[in-house]
Scaffold this motif. Structure first.
Motif, PDB file in Angstrom:
ATOM      1  N   SER A 140       0.947  -0.800  -0.491  1.00 40.28           N
ATOM      2  CA  SER A 140       0.185   0.071   0.006  1.00 40.28           C
ATOM      3  C   SER A 140       1.090   1.001   0.125  1.00 40.28           C
ATOM      4  O   SER A 140       1.495   1.674   1.332  1.00 40.28           O
ATOM      5  CB  SER A 140      -0.780   0.118   0.582  1.00 40.28           C
ATOM      6  OG  SER A 140      -0.248  -0.073   2.247  1.00 40.28           O
ATOM      7  N   PRO A 141       1.028   1.888  -1.086  1.00 39.50           N
ATOM      8  CA  PRO A 141       2.375   2.472  -1.201  1.00 39.50           C
ATOM      9  C   PRO A 141       1.469   4.088  -0.691  1.00 39.50           C
ATOM     10  O   PRO A 141       2.416   5.178  -0.145  1.00 39.50           O
ATOM     11  CB  PRO A 141       2.375   2.909  -2.839  1.00 39.50           C
ATOM     12  CG  PRO A 141       1.117   2.526  -3.487  1.00 39.50           C
ATOM     13  CD  PRO A 141       0.605   1.698  -2.694  1.00 39.50           C
ATOM     14  N   ALA A 142       0.492   4.355  -0.503  1.00 40.47           N
ATOM     15  CA  ALA A 142       0.261   5.955  -0.405  1.00 40.47           C
ATOM     16  C   ALA A 142      -0.496   5.123   1.497  1.00 40.47           C
ATOM     17  O   ALA A 142      -1.534   5.857   1.765  1.00 40.47           O
ATOM     18  CB  ALA A 142      -0.385   6.956  -0.766  1.00 40.47           C
ATOM     19  N   GLY A 143      -0.533   4.478   1.823  1.00 41.67           N
ATOM     20  CA  GLY A 143      -1.068   4.132   3.167  1.00 41.67           C
ATOM     21  C   GLY A 143      -2.592   3.011   2.724  1.00 41.67           C
ATOM     22  O   GLY A 143      -2.865   3.324   1.752  1.00 41.67           O
TER      23      GLY A 143
ATOM     24  N   ARG B 256       7.526   6.807  -1.767  1.00 41.23           N
ATOM     25  CA  ARG B 256       6.489   6.609  -2.257  1.00 41.23           C
ATOM     26  C   ARG B 256       5.268   6.556  -3.213  1.00 41.23           C
ATOM     27  O   ARG B 256       4.387   7.274  -3.167  1.00 41.23           O
ATOM     28  CB  ARG B 256       5.937   7.153  -0.629  1.00 41.23           C
ATOM     29  CG  ARG B 256       6.456   6.316   0.433  1.00 41.23           C
ATOM     30  CD  ARG B 256       6.037   7.029   1.197  1.00 41.23           C
ATOM     31  NE  ARG B 256       4.836   6.622   1.814  1.00 41.23           N
ATOM     32  CZ  ARG B 256       4.533   5.596   2.696  1.00 41.23           C
ATOM     33  NH1 ARG B 256       5.820   4.634   3.479  1.00 41.23           N
ATOM     34  NH2 ARG B 256       3.356   5.250   3.104  1.00 41.23           N
ATOM     35  N   SER B 257       6.119   6.832  -4.143  1.00 41.12           N
ATOM     36  CA  SER B 257       5.234   7.506  -5.632  1.00 41.12           C
ATOM     37  C   SER B 257       3.974   6.361  -6.415  1.00 41.12           C
ATOM     38  O   SER B 257       4.747   5.369  -5.395  1.00 41.12           O
ATOM     39  CB  SER B 257       6.536   7.886  -6.768  1.00 41.12           C
ATOM     40  OG  SER B 257       7.005   6.645  -7.179  1.00 41.12           O
ATOM     41  N   LEU B 258       3.243   7.104  -6.443  1.00 40.93           N
ATOM     42  CA  LEU B 258       2.518   6.115  -7.124  1.00 40.93           C
ATOM     43  C   LEU B 258       2.633   4.667  -7.731  1.00 40.93           C
ATOM     44  O   LEU B 258       3.546   5.948  -8.777  1.00 40.93           O
ATOM     45  CB  LEU B 258       1.398   6.890  -8.486  1.00 40.93           C
ATOM     46  CG  LEU B 258      -0.158   6.306  -7.581  1.00 40.93           C
ATOM     47  CD1 LEU B 258      -0.736   6.871  -6.455  1.00 40.93           C
ATOM     48  CD2 LEU B 258      -0.862   6.189  -8.786  1.00 40.93           C
TER      49      LEU B 258
ATOM     50  N   TYR C 135      11.288   3.815  -5.480  1.00 36.94           N
ATOM     51  CA  TYR C 135       9.284   4.044  -5.609  1.00 36.94           C
ATOM     52  C   TYR C 135       9.560   3.088  -4.118  1.00 36.94           C
ATOM     53  O   TYR C 135       8.820   4.296  -3.434  1.00 36.94           O
ATOM     54  CB  TYR C 135       8.739   3.346  -6.175  1.00 36.94           C
ATOM     55  CG  TYR C 135       8.716   3.475  -7.382  1.00 36.94           C
ATOM     56  CD1 TYR C 135       8.235   4.680  -7.856  1.00 36.94           C
ATOM     57  CD2 TYR C 135       9.523   2.249  -8.689  1.00 36.94           C
ATOM     58  CE1 TYR C 135       8.701   4.632  -9.193  1.00 36.94           C
ATOM     59  CE2 TYR C 135       9.784   2.401  -9.588  1.00 36.94           C
ATOM     60  CZ  TYR C 135       9.126   3.715 -10.717  1.00 36.94           C
ATOM     61  OH  TYR C 135       9.422   4.143 -11.744  1.00 36.94           O
TER      62      TYR C 135
ATOM     63  N   SER D 269      -5.921   4.339   0.915  1.00 36.98           N
ATOM     64  CA  SER D 269      -5.651   4.599  -0.713  1.00 36.98           C
ATOM     65  C   SER D 269      -5.174   3.007  -1.350  1.00 36.98           C
ATOM     66  O   SER D 269      -5.818   3.222  -2.559  1.00 36.98           O
ATOM     67  CB  SER D 269      -4.179   5.424  -0.880  1.00 36.98           C
ATOM     68  OG  SER D 269      -4.274   6.350   0.358  1.00 36.98           O
TER      69      SER D 269
END
Ligand SMILES: Nc1ncnc2c1ncn2[C@@H]1O[C@H](COP(=O)(O)OP(=O)(O)OP(=O)(O)O)[C@@H](O)[C@H]1O
Ligand SMILES: [Mg+2]
Length: 295
Positions: free
Chosen positions: A65-68, A139-141, A135, A71
């Motif tokens: 879960s790259p952005a928490g 934490r980029s998409l 990445y 998301s």
């Protein structure tokens, strides 16, 4: 992450987990994150139950879960490995996976056993591995992660397509047993990369000659390796050479076919000159190319 952990996850997680994982896989390949609500709707399961399944997949490190977590989730290589390994175990292609036998820039190769007790090689592609740690930091998409997963699958498919044709044509390449996603199961060659061979049980002139013949035969079968070097040749105990690592092959009708062919052959010739101090005429490469593509 070690394959042992992934294999444990495969045996411990349920069909439901894998159904969810496949939804995440599909979305990830398109570059999009998977949120609890969307799977819940698609699978007609409660959000609460799905949140639990997703969190268990996350604990097993098969998704990221790259952005928490709110998301959404994306599949990572461990998740892709789990999907491919599960398919192979269920189909009886492999029964167990053993040690690492090779680590490349963009793949890991393991020894594995079939249910019949035969040893095979298992190659897991890891396209983009080198750039991916970045990445995690930013934490980029992860739309690029998705395209890497897709690229790994494409490499595996390309490699198997070439191996089938070449094996059929009688070339010294591993027999391709099976492919699932980014994973290729093939004949295990009991050999050492040519670069690492201490002494070949055969005159090196003969080995080079056999390799050049293999390049010529592959061309006749319509295929140019295009990443050929002493790293991608395995020499067995009888001194027989096997050519491996075919994901980037090009077709004989490729507009730059001569460029690739020349580079492949030059790599081999340069290696033999350097390592075995072979006195080869400078005209050798042109003669070879003329013999392969007479005009
Ligand atoms: N069929 C096989 N039998 C035995 N060993 C193998 C086999 N395939 C691969 N290996 C081992 O794994 C190593 C890496 O495999 P391969 O060359 O196919 O991919 P790679 O080099 O990782 O690719 P990349 O070019 O992305 O680095 C080889 O050098 C070899 O030692
Ligand atoms: Mg290689």
């Amino acid at each position: 992450m070690g394959l042992a952990r992934i294999l444990r996850a495969v045996s411990e997680l349920s069909d439901r987990h894998f159904n969810v994982l496949r939804v995440i896989e599909r979305n990830s390949m398109r570059g999009s994150l998977t949120r609890v609500e969307s799977v819940s709707r698609a699978m007609k399961l409660s959000e609460q139950y799905l949140a639990k399944l997703l969190s268990e997949l996350h604990d097993a490190s098969l998704v990221w879960s790259p952005a928490g977590r709110k998301s959404g989730y994306v599949l990572n290589y461990a998740g892709l490995d789990a999907l491919a390994l599960r398919a192979m175990l269920r189909r009886g292609i492999v029964a167990s996976v053993g040690n690492v036998i090779g680590v490349g820039k963009e793949s890991d190769v393991y020894a594995a056993d079939t249910p019949e007790g035969e040893r095979v090689s298992l190659k897991l592609y890891r396209a983009g591995r080198l750039s991916m740690t970045r990445y995690r930091r930013t934490r980029s998409l992860p739309s690029e992660l998705g395209s890497y997963l897709a690229a790994s699958t494409r490499f595996a498919a390309n490699e198997v397509r070439a191996l089938r044709v070449l094996y059929e044509a009688g070339l010294p390449v591993p027999f391709p047993v099976y492919r699932n996603r980014h994973a290729v199961v093939a004949q295990l060659i009991d050999g050492v990369p040519l670069v690492k061979v201490k002494s070949i049980p055969k005159p090196p002139e003969l080995v080079l000659e056999e390799l050049l013949k293999a390049v010529k035969d592959a061309h006749s079968a319509g295929i140019i390796h295009s990443d050929l070097s002493a790293y991608n040749v395995l020499v067995d105990a009888e001194g027989r050479s096997w050519i491996i690592d075919w994901p980037q092959w090009v077709r004989r009708d490729h507009p730059n076919v001569l460029f690739y062919l020349r580079r492949d052959v030059q790599n081999l010739i340069d290696f033999f000159k350097r390592r075995y101090h072979m006195d080869l005429p400078p005209s050798l490469i042109e003669e070879f190319l003329r013999s392969v593509t007479p005009t």
